[in-house]
Scaffold this active site. Structure first.
Site, PDB file in Angstrom:
ATOM      1  N   GLU A 221     -68.983  12.743  67.149  1.00 52.00           N
ATOM      2  CA  GLU A 221     -69.841  13.869  67.489  1.00 52.00           C
ATOM      3  C   GLU A 221     -69.931  14.835  66.315  1.00 52.00           C
ATOM      4  O   GLU A 221     -68.916  15.298  65.814  1.00 52.00           O
ATOM      5  CB  GLU A 221     -69.262  14.579  68.718  1.00 52.00           C
ATOM      6  CG  GLU A 221     -68.893  13.605  69.838  1.00 52.00           C
ATOM      7  CD  GLU A 221     -67.836  14.157  70.792  1.00 52.00           C
ATOM      8  OE1 GLU A 221     -67.690  15.391  70.895  1.00 52.00           O
ATOM      9  OE2 GLU A 221     -67.141  13.349  71.435  1.00 52.00           O
TER      10      GLU A 221
ATOM     11  N   ASP B  71     -58.766  12.016  70.976  1.00 50.13           N
ATOM     12  CA  ASP B  71     -59.632  13.193  71.156  1.00 50.13           C
ATOM     13  C   ASP B  71     -59.286  14.166  70.028  1.00 50.13           C
ATOM     14  O   ASP B  71     -58.312  14.902  70.113  1.00 50.13           O
ATOM     15  CB  ASP B  71     -59.375  13.811  72.543  1.00 50.13           C
ATOM     16  CG  ASP B  71     -60.422  14.849  72.911  1.00 50.13           C
ATOM     17  OD1 ASP B  71     -61.312  15.117  72.085  1.00 50.13           O
ATOM     18  OD2 ASP B  71     -60.332  15.387  74.036  1.00 50.13           O
TER      19      ASP B  71
ATOM     20  N   ARG C 119     -73.358  11.314  81.497  1.00 48.91           N
ATOM     21  CA  ARG C 119     -72.190  10.661  80.878  1.00 48.91           C
ATOM     22  C   ARG C 119     -72.694   9.543  79.969  1.00 48.91           C
ATOM     23  O   ARG C 119     -72.806   8.381  80.352  1.00 48.91           O
ATOM     24  CB  ARG C 119     -71.279  10.100  81.986  1.00 48.91           C
ATOM     25  CG  ARG C 119     -70.085   9.318  81.482  1.00 48.91           C
ATOM     26  CD  ARG C 119     -69.038  10.175  80.845  1.00 48.91           C
ATOM     27  NE  ARG C 119     -68.553  11.183  81.777  1.00 48.91           N
ATOM     28  CZ  ARG C 119     -67.963  12.322  81.359  1.00 48.91           C
ATOM     29  NH1 ARG C 119     -67.790  12.573  80.067  1.00 48.91           N
ATOM     30  NH2 ARG C 119     -67.557  13.213  82.241  1.00 48.91           N
TER      31      ARG C 119
ATOM     32  N   ARG D 124     -76.583  21.167  78.042  1.00 52.58           N
ATOM     33  CA  ARG D 124     -76.631  19.797  78.581  1.00 52.58           C
ATOM     34  C   ARG D 124     -76.935  19.766  80.077  1.00 52.58           C
ATOM     35  O   ARG D 124     -77.126  18.690  80.633  1.00 52.58           O
ATOM     36  CB  ARG D 124     -75.318  19.059  78.280  1.00 52.58           C
ATOM     37  CG  ARG D 124     -74.098  19.640  78.981  1.00 52.58           C
ATOM     38  CD  ARG D 124     -72.848  18.818  78.677  1.00 52.58           C
ATOM     39  NE  ARG D 124     -71.689  19.275  79.432  1.00 52.58           N
ATOM     40  CZ  ARG D 124     -70.581  18.581  79.596  1.00 52.58           C
ATOM     41  NH1 ARG D 124     -70.459  17.380  79.042  1.00 52.58           N
ATOM     42  NH2 ARG D 124     -69.566  19.051  80.288  1.00 52.58           N
TER      43      ARG D 124
ATOM     44  N   HIS E  71     -73.167  15.333  71.047  1.00 51.90           N
ATOM     45  CA  HIS E  71     -72.017  14.595  71.624  1.00 51.90           C
ATOM     46  C   HIS E  71     -72.400  13.113  71.783  1.00 51.90           C
ATOM     47  O   HIS E  71     -72.512  12.592  72.900  1.00 51.90           O
ATOM     48  CB  HIS E  71     -71.690  15.231  72.982  1.00 51.90           C
ATOM     49  CG  HIS E  71     -70.334  14.909  73.537  1.00 51.90           C
ATOM     50  ND1 HIS E  71     -69.903  13.620  73.765  1.00 51.90           N
ATOM     51  CD2 HIS E  71     -69.314  15.705  73.920  1.00 51.90           C
ATOM     52  CE1 HIS E  71     -68.681  13.655  74.278  1.00 51.90           C
ATOM     53  NE2 HIS E  71     -68.305  14.912  74.384  1.00 51.90           N
TER      54      HIS E  71
ATOM     55  N   GLN F 239     -67.396  23.929  80.982  1.00 51.13           N
ATOM     56  CA  GLN F 239     -67.109  23.110  79.791  1.00 51.13           C
ATOM     57  C   GLN F 239     -68.388  22.665  79.081  1.00 51.13           C
ATOM     58  O   GLN F 239     -69.314  22.158  79.708  1.00 51.13           O
ATOM     59  CB  GLN F 239     -66.281  21.900  80.265  1.00 51.13           C
ATOM     60  CG  GLN F 239     -66.327  20.702  79.376  1.00 51.13           C
ATOM     61  CD  GLN F 239     -64.939  20.224  78.944  1.00 51.13           C
ATOM     62  OE1 GLN F 239     -64.013  21.014  78.778  1.00 51.13           O
ATOM     63  NE2 GLN F 239     -64.798  18.935  78.757  1.00 51.13           N
TER      64      GLN F 239
HETATM   65  O1  TA6 Z   1     -65.968  15.971  72.691  1.00 56.59           O
HETATM   66  C1  TA6 Z   1     -64.798  15.456  73.228  1.00 56.59           C
HETATM   67  C2  TA6 Z   1     -64.576  16.083  74.575  1.00 56.59           C
HETATM   68  O2  TA6 Z   1     -64.573  17.470  74.493  1.00 56.59           O
HETATM   69  C3  TA6 Z   1     -63.264  15.537  75.146  1.00 56.59           C
HETATM   70  O3  TA6 Z   1     -62.257  16.502  75.173  1.00 56.59           O
HETATM   71  C4  TA6 Z   1     -63.647  14.943  76.480  1.00 56.59           C
HETATM   72  O4  TA6 Z   1     -63.169  15.547  77.562  1.00 56.59           O
HETATM   73  C5  TA6 Z   1     -65.149  14.794  76.363  1.00 56.59           C
HETATM   74  O5  TA6 Z   1     -65.635  15.742  75.472  1.00 56.59           O
HETATM   75  C6  TA6 Z   1     -65.989  14.737  77.629  1.00 56.59           C
HETATM   76  O6  TA6 Z   1     -66.185  15.973  78.220  1.00 56.59           O
HETATM   77  P1  TA6 Z   1     -66.985  16.083  79.564  1.00 56.59           P
HETATM   78  O7  TA6 Z   1     -67.079  17.547  79.880  1.00 56.59           O
HETATM   79  O8  TA6 Z   1     -68.329  15.487  79.320  1.00 56.59           O
HETATM   80  O9  TA6 Z   1     -66.228  15.316  80.603  1.00 56.59           O
END
Ligand code: TA6
Length: 302
Positions: free
Chosen positions: A277, A219, A76, A101, A175, A96
């Site tokens: 990003e 966002d 994070r 990563r 990111h 996601q």
């Molecule tokens: O890049 C923005 C994003 O996709 C947001 O929608 C937000 O949730 C963020 O990334 C963080 O995502 P993560 O999977 O690291 O919690």
């Protein structure tokens, strides 16, 4: 023996003083780049995540104090790498933001060095993936991620090669979590006129601001941003982001909603960060067998 009147002076071929060269410190988990002038960058092998970038003694990247750095969860903060999917997709059954990563990368070594810059490469291929990730994304690929530190810039560049015969498609994104003095006093320029996707409002809209201020959870995905994007504060650019072959820009700040993100800290940390990003995420990029894609960003300080 003849006595020479004009004796040649000793040839001035000295090796450079080691303290005038950049250094790379490699541990089992990370790689630290240091310039003789004091700038440093730290990259975790887990995710090839840049976790720190220090210039003039000041940290430039936001890293949550609750970030997991032990390989148990995507970091994070810093610069996590998003590949091969941004967010989630019905077409690609990966967690996601994909596996880049959350995989351990190989350190490929230093590819150039001098007194004022240092460049290192990291590699990732199917052999580095978990069995689940490989099953969900069976394409044969090779990634080379290059991080270059100079006195006032940090460059991140990705080379993606389709090592197979079948075409695959991907998203890729740097990111970057920037550290800023006060979110309410910063703005992002270079986005005016772009039709963006607002993920908070689940709508699209056209950007009207010359300088986009942040005053609530934000966002947004800005596709095909033509020029340089800057993070500014008090009329001064804090960071300039230049992209090569990378079309889109995502702007994210969770605002007080960060309290719902388990590894986000401190509680008021959202006030001192903004994610801007650079990536190709609005559309898939397709890559035929044997082809290579290359793109990256250079972040400079004014
Ligand atoms: O890049 C923005 C994003 O996709 C947001 O929608 C937000 O949730 C963020 O990334 C963080 O995502 P993560 O999977 O690291 O919690």
């Amino acid at each position: 023996m003849t006595d020479r009147k004009a004796k040649p002076t000793a040839l001035n071929v000295t090796s450079p003083d080691p303290s005038s060269l950049a250094t790379v410190d490699v541990t089992s988990d990370s790689v630290k780049l240091s310039l003789p002038s004091g700038e440093t960058a730290n990259i975790l092998l887990y995710g090839a995540t840049v976790t720190s970038w220090v210039v003039d003694g000041e940290e430039k990247l936001f890293l949550s104090e609750k970030a997991k750095l032990d390989g148990s969860k995507a970091v994070r903060g810093g610069i996590p790498l998003v590949f091969p999917v941004f967010g989630t997709s019905d077409e690609v059954k990966l967690p996601q933001h994909g596996f880049a990563r959350t995989s351990r990368w190989e350190f490929l070594g230093k590819t150039s060095e001098g007194g004022s810059s240092i460049q290192v490469d990291f590699g990732l291929g199917p052999e580095n993936l978990s069995a689940e990730a490989k099953a969900a994304w069976p394409s044969n690929f090779g990634l080379i991620y290059t991080v270059t530190l100079t006195r006032k810039t940090l460059e991140t560049k990705m080379i993606i090669r389709n090592e197979g015969t079948e075409t695959f498609k991907f998203h890729v994104l740097f990111h970057t979590y920037f550290k800023v003095p006060d979110i309410k006093a910063v703005a992002v320029t270079g986005l005016k006129g772009i039709e963006y996707k607002d993920k908070v409002a689940s709508s699209t809209a056209q950007e009207t601001a010359d300088a986009l201020g942040i005053s609530s959870e934000t966002d947004r995905v800005y596709p095909k941003v033509p020029g340089t994007v800057e993070i500014v504060s008090g009329g001064k650019a804090l960071y300039k982001i230049e992209r090569t072959n990378v079309d889109d820009v995502v702007v994210w700040n969770p605002w007080t909603g960060s309290s719902k993100i388990a590894d986000f800290g401190p509680e008021d940390g959202w006030q001192r960060m903004i994610c801007v990003e650079a990536g190709n995420v609005a559309d898939w990029t397709t890559l035929d067998g044997g082809d290579t894609w290359e793109g990256g960003q250079v972040i400079s300080l004014e």
